[in-house]
Motif scaffolding. Structure first.
Motif, PDB file in Angstrom:
ATOM      1  N   LEU A  46       0.871  -1.157   0.179  1.00  0.00           N
ATOM      2  CA  LEU A  46       0.029   0.015   0.136  1.00  0.00           C
ATOM      3  C   LEU A  46       0.907   1.254   0.038  1.00  0.00           C
ATOM      4  CD1 LEU A  46      -2.786   1.341   0.224  1.00  0.00           C
ATOM      5  CD2 LEU A  46      -2.571   1.146   2.664  1.00  0.00           C
ATOM      6  N   THR A  47       1.837   1.236   0.850  1.00  0.00           N
ATOM      7  CA  THR A  47       2.796   2.316   0.804  1.00  0.00           C
ATOM      8  C   THR A  47       3.471   2.562  -0.403  1.00  0.00           C
ATOM      9  OG1 THR A  47       3.389   2.010   3.200  1.00  0.00           O
ATOM     10  CG2 THR A  47       4.752   3.345   2.075  1.00  0.00           C
ATOM     11  N   TYR A  48       3.923   1.435  -1.139  1.00  0.00           N
ATOM     12  CA  TYR A  48       4.604   1.632  -2.508  1.00  0.00           C
ATOM     13  C   TYR A  48       3.376   2.191  -3.500  1.00  0.00           C
ATOM     14  CZ  TYR A  48       6.496   0.589  -6.921  1.00  0.00           C
ATOM     15  OH  TYR A  48       7.202   0.421  -8.251  1.00  0.00           O
ATOM     16  N   VAL A  49       2.189   1.775  -3.684  1.00  0.00           N
ATOM     17  CA  VAL A  49       1.360   2.191  -4.651  1.00  0.00           C
ATOM     18  C   VAL A  49       0.934   3.732  -4.262  1.00  0.00           C
ATOM     19  CG1 VAL A  49      -1.111   1.928  -5.305  1.00  0.00           C
ATOM     20  CG2 VAL A  49       0.453  -0.092  -5.003  1.00  0.00           C
ATOM     21  N   ALA A  50       0.839   4.044  -2.720  1.00  0.00           N
ATOM     22  CA  ALA A  50       0.620   5.675  -2.488  1.00  0.00           C
ATOM     23  C   ALA A  50       1.720   6.383  -2.904  1.00  0.00           C
ATOM     24  CB  ALA A  50       0.528   5.623  -0.808  1.00  0.00           C
ATOM     25  N   LEU A  51       2.955   5.956  -2.639  1.00  0.00           N
ATOM     26  CA  LEU A  51       4.077   6.829  -3.137  1.00  0.00           C
ATOM     27  C   LEU A  51       4.128   7.063  -4.498  1.00  0.00           C
ATOM     28  CD1 LEU A  51       6.898   5.483  -0.726  1.00  0.00           C
ATOM     29  CD2 LEU A  51       5.941   7.846  -0.530  1.00  0.00           C
ATOM     30  N   GLU A  52       3.827   5.927  -5.308  1.00  0.00           N
ATOM     31  CA  GLU A  52       3.651   6.162  -6.686  1.00  0.00           C
ATOM     32  C   GLU A  52       2.803   7.099  -7.306  1.00  0.00           C
ATOM     33  OE1 GLU A  52       2.161   2.342  -8.857  1.00  0.00           O
ATOM     34  OE2 GLU A  52       4.216   2.321  -9.829  1.00  0.00           O
ATOM     35  N   GLN A  53       1.684   7.047  -6.525  1.00  0.00           N
ATOM     36  CA  GLN A  53       0.419   7.771  -7.288  1.00  0.00           C
ATOM     37  C   GLN A  53       0.306   9.069  -6.483  1.00  0.00           C
ATOM     38  OE1 GLN A  53      -3.437   5.523  -7.140  1.00  0.00           O
ATOM     39  NE2 GLN A  53      -2.137   3.841  -8.090  1.00  0.00           N
TER      40      GLN A  53
END
Ligand code: DC
Length: 229
Positions: A46-53
């Motif tokens: 979730l952290t990865y996707v949040a940073l990406e977006q």
């Protein structure tokens, strides 16, 4: 006659970062023929996707929504590169990016939001309910799977954990010093503490100076001793 304890259907392993949960979890899963599920992966994904977006990591509602609309998959290793499993986020392999510094730095903040924890709770419980699983995390024995038949709480001093984590990261080619890892773990411990629980019926094992194989053997022996009592 030697009686063996009824094989537990679900095994919960909780404890702080780098306390040895993953290695022990994998050993126990292989021993019983269970799947190993590292719940930290969900918070990291979730952290990865949040940073990406570019989602604001202080915005609990936006993060919870992102958790509900993202598709995270934890699969058997698809590449023989030392990974324990393959993690996909919306179809993309993010297994190694999950261990990168930007995720490591921010994951505790993401995991601290009650709305995020709630959004990820059912997924974890469904995997637990299916049984034949070793699940590792911080709140598995106390919150996610309070009915788990075997609960283990792994602990180790922050110095020992920093040493292990620094070695692990250096072996993967990341140039980071022991002192930097120690500072980061101390910072993360303080945030994670609010959601790290020692279940009342958990067996606590301190792993300072002990190898994962030694801890694994101690648990297997303990199960035999308990069954004889
Ligand atoms: O175990 P780990 O370092 O991969 O966990 C990543 C983060 O997720 C860490 O900040 C703690 C959090 N976490 C949590 O709050 N609850 C869990 N069940 C698993 C992990």
């Amino acid at each position: 006659m030697f009686l063996t304890m009824t094989t537990p259907h679900t095994i919960a392993i909780d404890g702080p970062a780098a306390s040895g949960k993953s290695t022990l979890g994998k050993l126990l899963a292989d021993h019983f023929g269970y799947i190993y599920f590292d719940t930290g992966v969900l918070y990291r994904a979730l952290t990865y996707v949040a940073l990406e977006q570019a989602v604001d990591l202080a915005n609990a509602a936006a993060l919870a929504k992102l958790a509900q609309t993202s598709n995270f998959e934890v699969l058997a290793p698809s590449v023989a590169d030392g990974r324990q499993y393959t993690v996909l986020a919306n179809g993309n392999d993010i297994t190694w990016p999950l261990r990168a510094a930007n995720v490591e730095r921010n994951v505790s903040q993401v995991a601290a939001h009650p709305a995020v924890r709630e959004a990820l709770r059912d997924t974890q419980r469904q995997i637990g309910k299916a049984g034949h699983v070793v699940m590792a995390g911080r709140d598995i024995g106390a919150v996610i799977m309070p009915d788990a038949q075997l609960k283990i709480y792994l602990d180790a001093s922050v110095e020992e954990r920093a040493q292990r984590r620094a070695q692990e990261l250096n072996a993967r080619g990341r140039a980071i010093s022991y002192n930097e890892v120690l500072a980061d773990l101390t910072r993360r411990d303080a945030i994670d503490a609010a959601n790290t629980f020692l279940a009342a019926d958990a067996i606590t094992i301190t792993t300072d100076g002990r190898s994962p194989e030694d801890v694994f053997q101690a648990i297997v022996n303990l199960m035999g001793v308990e069954a004889q009592a």
